[in-house]
Design a protein around this motif. Structure first.
Motif, PDB file in Angstrom:
ATOM      1  N   GLY A  65     -11.192  -0.142 -20.634  1.00 34.60           N
ATOM      2  CA  GLY A  65     -10.687   1.213 -20.859  1.00 34.60           C
ATOM      3  C   GLY A  65     -10.005   1.835 -19.667  1.00 34.60           C
ATOM      4  N   ALA A  66      -9.579   1.022 -18.700  1.00 36.21           N
ATOM      5  CA  ALA A  66      -8.936   1.554 -17.493  1.00 36.21           C
ATOM      6  C   ALA A  66      -7.601   2.209 -17.819  1.00 36.21           C
ATOM      7  CB  ALA A  66      -8.740   0.435 -16.471  1.00 36.21           C
ATOM      8  N   ARG A  67      -7.277   3.253 -17.086  1.00 34.89           N
ATOM      9  CA  ARG A  67      -5.984   3.931 -17.234  1.00 34.89           C
ATOM     10  C   ARG A  67      -5.020   3.391 -16.180  1.00 34.89           C
ATOM     11  NH1 ARG A  67      -3.551   8.958 -15.298  1.00 34.89           N
ATOM     12  NH2 ARG A  67      -5.417   9.343 -14.031  1.00 34.89           N
ATOM     13  N   PHE A  68      -3.902   2.859 -16.622  1.00 33.65           N
ATOM     14  CA  PHE A  68      -2.919   2.277 -15.718  1.00 33.65           C
ATOM     15  C   PHE A  68      -1.926   3.339 -15.247  1.00 33.65           C
ATOM     16  CE2 PHE A  68      -4.608  -1.544 -17.499  1.00 33.65           C
ATOM     17  CZ  PHE A  68      -4.379  -2.531 -16.555  1.00 33.65           C
ATOM     18  N   ILE A  69      -1.846   3.509 -13.921  1.00 34.86           N
ATOM     19  CA  ILE A  69      -0.799   4.344 -13.334  1.00 34.86           C
ATOM     20  C   ILE A  69       0.509   3.561 -13.316  1.00 34.86           C
ATOM     21  CG2 ILE A  69      -0.076   5.654 -11.300  1.00 34.86           C
ATOM     22  CD1 ILE A  69      -2.534   6.780 -12.746  1.00 34.86           C
ATOM     23  N   THR A  70       0.423   2.299 -12.925  1.00 37.55           N
ATOM     24  CA  THR A  70       1.553   1.367 -13.046  1.00 37.55           C
ATOM     25  C   THR A  70       1.030   0.079 -13.655  1.00 37.55           C
ATOM     26  OG1 THR A  70       1.264   0.449 -10.820  1.00 37.55           O
ATOM     27  CG2 THR A  70       2.727   2.336 -11.037  1.00 37.55           C
ATOM     28  N   LEU A 108      -5.477  -0.075  -6.195  1.00 35.38           N
ATOM     29  CA  LEU A 108      -4.313  -0.964  -6.179  1.00 35.38           C
ATOM     30  C   LEU A 108      -4.802  -2.403  -6.183  1.00 35.38           C
ATOM     31  CD1 LEU A 108      -1.311  -1.836  -5.513  1.00 35.38           C
ATOM     32  CD2 LEU A 108      -1.930  -1.476  -3.101  1.00 35.38           C
ATOM     33  N   PHE A 109      -4.274  -3.212  -7.106  1.00 30.80           N
ATOM     34  CA  PHE A 109      -4.614  -4.627  -7.185  1.00 30.80           C
ATOM     35  C   PHE A 109      -3.336  -5.463  -7.104  1.00 30.80           C
ATOM     36  CE2 PHE A 109      -8.124  -2.516  -9.249  1.00 30.80           C
ATOM     37  CZ  PHE A 109      -9.243  -3.249  -8.885  1.00 30.80           C
ATOM     38  N   THR A 110      -3.454  -6.639  -6.482  1.00 27.05           N
ATOM     39  CA  THR A 110      -2.338  -7.581  -6.495  1.00 27.05           C
ATOM     40  C   THR A 110      -2.849  -8.937  -6.970  1.00 27.05           C
ATOM     41  OG1 THR A 110      -2.616  -8.401  -4.216  1.00 27.05           O
ATOM     42  CG2 THR A 110      -1.274  -6.405  -4.527  1.00 27.05           C
ATOM     43  N   ALA A 111      -1.907  -9.784  -7.381  1.00 24.97           N
ATOM     44  CA  ALA A 111      -2.246 -11.113  -7.891  1.00 24.97           C
ATOM     45  C   ALA A 111      -1.226 -12.124  -7.393  1.00 24.97           C
ATOM     46  CB  ALA A 111      -2.279 -11.099  -9.416  1.00 24.97           C
ATOM     47  N   ILE A 122       0.834  -1.205   0.000  1.00 19.45           N
ATOM     48  CA  ILE A 122       0.000   0.000   0.000  1.00 19.45           C
ATOM     49  C   ILE A 122       0.870   1.257   0.000  1.00 19.45           C
ATOM     50  CG2 ILE A 122      -1.582   1.387   1.409  1.00 19.45           C
ATOM     51  CD1 ILE A 122      -2.901  -1.241   2.276  1.00 19.45           C
ATOM     52  N   LEU A 123       1.887   1.280   0.849  1.00 20.65           N
ATOM     53  CA  LEU A 123       2.738   2.462   0.953  1.00 20.65           C
ATOM     54  C   LEU A 123       3.468   2.740  -0.358  1.00 20.65           C
ATOM     55  CD1 LEU A 123       3.457   4.604   3.027  1.00 20.65           C
ATOM     56  CD2 LEU A 123       5.397   3.196   3.733  1.00 20.65           C
ATOM     57  N   SER A 124       3.907   1.697  -1.042  1.00 24.93           N
ATOM     58  CA  SER A 124       4.582   1.915  -2.324  1.00 24.93           C
ATOM     59  C   SER A 124       3.608   2.467  -3.360  1.00 24.93           C
ATOM     60  CB  SER A 124       5.217   0.613  -2.825  1.00 24.93           C
ATOM     61  OG  SER A 124       4.242  -0.355  -3.160  1.00 24.93           O
ATOM     62  N   ALA A 125       2.326   2.068  -3.261  1.00 23.95           N
ATOM     63  CA  ALA A 125       1.310   2.628  -4.161  1.00 23.95           C
ATOM     64  C   ALA A 125       1.063   4.101  -3.848  1.00 23.95           C
ATOM     65  CB  ALA A 125       0.013   1.832  -4.037  1.00 23.95           C
ATOM     66  N   TYR A 169       2.151 -11.248  -5.175  1.00 24.48           N
ATOM     67  CA  TYR A 169       3.311 -11.492  -6.042  1.00 24.48           C
ATOM     68  C   TYR A 169       3.446 -10.399  -7.114  1.00 24.48           C
ATOM     69  CZ  TYR A 169       6.601 -14.550  -8.616  1.00 24.48           C
ATOM     70  OH  TYR A 169       7.684 -15.096  -9.229  1.00 24.48           O
ATOM     71  N   TYR A 170       2.315 -10.049  -7.761  1.00 23.76           N
ATOM     72  CA  TYR A 170       2.302  -8.984  -8.776  1.00 23.76           C
ATOM     73  C   TYR A 170       1.379  -7.864  -8.305  1.00 23.76           C
ATOM     74  CZ  TYR A 170       5.056 -11.245 -12.375  1.00 23.76           C
ATOM     75  OH  TYR A 170       6.110 -11.778 -13.079  1.00 23.76           O
ATOM     76  N   ARG A 171       1.634  -6.662  -8.783  1.00 24.90           N
ATOM     77  CA  ARG A 171       0.804  -5.535  -8.402  1.00 24.90           C
ATOM     78  C   ARG A 171       0.671  -4.555  -9.556  1.00 24.90           C
ATOM     79  NH1 ARG A 171       3.098  -0.173  -5.947  1.00 24.90           N
ATOM     80  NH2 ARG A 171       4.041   0.295  -7.921  1.00 24.90           N
ATOM     81  N   TYR A 172      -0.424  -3.787  -9.540  1.00 25.28           N
ATOM     82  CA  TYR A 172      -0.616  -2.702 -10.508  1.00 25.28           C
ATOM     83  C   TYR A 172      -1.616  -1.717  -9.939  1.00 25.28           C
ATOM     84  CZ  TYR A 172      -4.828  -5.370 -11.813  1.00 25.28           C
ATOM     85  OH  TYR A 172      -6.015  -6.034 -11.782  1.00 25.28           O
ATOM     86  N   ILE A 173      -1.645  -0.521 -10.538  1.00 24.81           N
ATOM     87  CA  ILE A 173      -2.550   0.541 -10.080  1.00 24.81           C
ATOM     88  C   ILE A 173      -3.287   1.105 -11.278  1.00 24.81           C
ATOM     89  CG2 ILE A 173      -2.735   2.761  -8.877  1.00 24.81           C
ATOM     90  CD1 ILE A 173       0.074   2.172  -7.701  1.00 24.81           C
TER      91      ILE A 173
END
Length: 362
Positions: free
Chosen positions: A320-325, A300-303, A160-163, A353-357
């Motif tokens: 159509g989501a916009r990816f921050i990361t 923030l999502f993780t997988a 969370i903090l890194s996001a 293991y994986y993450r994106y925003i």
């Protein structure tokens, strides 16, 4: 005790070469033997042991961790580890400056004593520590296991903090997070979320609203309503006027957003949701994901693995989501490996293991 013992025998042992189970082999009077090293995979007398040394080494480590967890529970009555930074930092040091957990423990947290004692990836003791006397070596190994197991809880606040760093949300004095799909795992680890306060000196008030069909209601109330309570901070945080709050809503997120209880969060978080690959992908998650994309709120999502992250990325782009990361390996994932028995043979997954925003639409 092996990992199969720990999961109650739900995965029936089978030969890793011919895939026949013990029951099938017994009719042929063929013996099924466990690997003498990892005690997890098996081979029958008619086949050779086909799992690789790398897979075996990972399973051996996983068994060590589980045995440490059992010993910890027998000694303390606790099955998980909390290893937060003891005293709140007076200045913020970015997680982006750290390469991984080893660097974090030494240079951001308060555990410089591990420097030169464990391998940077926590896979083993350093060469110097491994050559120490038996008593010292056993002490260092227990400490390695303790901190390695601690990452299974700390992965949540640090991810969370890194996001928050990526989103540049570190200057606000208050923070409200919606934690989606919350289960007992998140509630049991709630004490570790104070690490966000300990690492960010600007933050004064931190609120988590946990939402999901399995979210716990602190007063054992009914589904479709919210409960809220204060979460005690440590003495240092209290002396600085800091406060933590935990609210819980038992139900689906898209229903929660339509209720009078809803307050727009600063960040939505969904750990290992499986919103594409899970059994509840269509029934529970599909409407929620569409609503999150439409809302314009950062999420923030993780997988658990790269395959799951790719499937989620595909759906998000279709919406159509916009990816921050973009989806990538999370350096703050748990270091505790978990064997995959159902989808891909010999696959190992990790918490977060994986993450994106994402944030809104393109």
């Amino acid at each position: 005790m092996t990992y199969l013992d720990l999961i109650g025998g739900r995965a029936q042992p089978y030969c890793c070469t011919c895939y026949r189970s013990g029951n099938q082999l017994s009719t042929r009077k063929v013996t099924l033997r466990a690997c003498g090293r990892c005690h997890l995979l098996h081979h029958c007398d008619e086949c050779s042991d086909s799992h690789s040394s790398a897979v075996c080494a990972t399973y051996q480590e996983q068994n060590k961790i589980e045995q440490f967890r059992i010993d910890l529970f027998e000694d303390t009555g606790k099955a998980s580890v909390m290893a937060c930074t003891a005293e709140p930092r007076s200045t913020y040091k970015s997680l982006a400056t750290c390469s991984a957990w080893y660097d974090y423990f030494i240079n951001i947290s308060d555990k410089p004593f591990i420097e030169g004692k464990v391998a940077p990836d926590f896979s083993e003791l350093s060469k110097a520590a491994a050559q120490a006397g038996l008593e010292q070596r056993e002490f260092e190994e227990r400490r390695r296991m303790f901190l390695l197991l601690a990452t299974d809880n700390l992965t949540m606040p640090l991810t969370i903090l890194s996001a928050l760093e990526d989103l540049r949300l570190l200057e606000a004095s208050s923070l409200h997070i919606h934690l989606l799909g919350a289960t007992g795992r998140e509630f049991l680890a709630m004490a570790s979320f104070e690490e966000i306060l300990h690492l960010n000196p600007v933050l004064k008030t931190f609120t988590i609203t946990a939402i999901g069909p399995s979210s716990l209601l602190m007063d054992h109330g009914n589904e479709g309503r919210e409960t809220r309570q204060d979460i005690p901070c440590c003495q240092d945080c209290q002396s600085r006027g800091r406060k933590r709050f935990l609210a819980s809503y038992k139900g689906l997120y898209h229903d929660y957003t339509k209720s009078s209880l809803f307050e727009k969060p600063d960040l939505i978080v969904a750990f290992n949701s499986g919103f594409v690959d899970g059994d509840d992908a269509e029934s529970d998650w599909d409407q929620t994901i569409r609503m999150i994309v439409d809302s314009g709120t950062a999420a923030l999502f993780t997988a658990y693995n790269p395959r799951e992250a790719l499937h989620e990325q595909t759906k998000m782009k279709r919406l159509g989501a916009r990816f921050i990361t973009e989806p990538s390996e999370n350096k703050w994932r748990s270091l505790v490996p978990m064997p995959e028995f159902l989808d891909v043979e010999y696959e190992i997954w990790y918490q977060n293991y994986y993450r994106y925003i994402i944030k809104g639409r393109m």
